[in-house]
Design an enzyme around this catalytic site. Sequence first.
Site, PDB file in Angstrom:
ATOM      1  N   GLY A 139     -21.840 -42.204   7.712  1.00 15.16           N
ATOM      2  CA  GLY A 139     -22.373 -41.559   6.395  1.00 15.16           C
ATOM      3  C   GLY A 139     -22.648 -40.318   5.841  1.00 15.16           C
ATOM      4  O   GLY A 139     -22.560 -40.046   4.534  1.00 15.16           O
ATOM      5  N   ASP A 185     -33.998 -42.122   8.847  1.00 12.64           N
ATOM      6  CA  ASP A 185     -35.334 -43.144   8.315  1.00 12.64           C
ATOM      7  C   ASP A 185     -35.983 -43.670   9.990  1.00 12.64           C
ATOM      8  O   ASP A 185     -37.432 -42.394  10.215  1.00 12.64           O
ATOM      9  CB  ASP A 185     -34.192 -44.333   8.545  1.00 12.64           C
TER      10      ASP A 185
END
Length: 178
Positions: free
Chosen positions: A43, A102
């Site tokens: 990512g 997250d």
Amino acid sequence: MESDIQKILFTPQDIAAANQRLGQQLAQDYQGKNPLFVCLLKGAILFLTDLVRQIPDSVEIDFMDVSSYHGGTTSSGDVKIIKDLDVSVVGRDIVFVEDIIDTGNTLRALMDLFATRQANSIKIVSLVDKPAHRNQSVQADYVGLSCPDEFIVGYGMDYQERYRNLPYIGVLKPEVYL
Ligand code: IMP
Ligand code: MG
């Protein structure tokens, strides 16, 4: 691909501005230190390549691939290392380069692992911070953008390996992953 996006949260211009600001901060803080930027695959790869070009001094890059045991849009507590670094971190100034934080599980596990590896310092730069589901005491030292409690894709971030090549960061239409 475009038609799967419900709304754009961060435009290419927002992302470029964040990269410029982060690059300036990092250049200042790591001047003369030749830090090792550890890009977390996959990512963070677009972020890494844009970020390092904002830094005029010498930096080195390496890659790690870690993942939660389960796929989908939520993170499990278990993190496994798929690819480790190629170089020693002993005495090095490490900067983890992450796309988004997250729950914090990934970076907590990495920080714990690296605690025994004798780096000189370890810091975290994350393009996006999503604090809504944080369940670990981990915090980025450098944050580009803060995002609401939504699953986002683009600029490196995926849903089931798709959407990484979008030049902006957006929210998927719910029907795409339901
Ligand atoms: P954490 O361990 O829960 O902090 O999650 C870290 C990893 O989960 C990130 O590096 C991303 O790869 C992935 N992730 C978390 N939230 C999102 C999101 O909204 N979109 C895409 N990937 C995400
Ligand atoms: Mg990631």
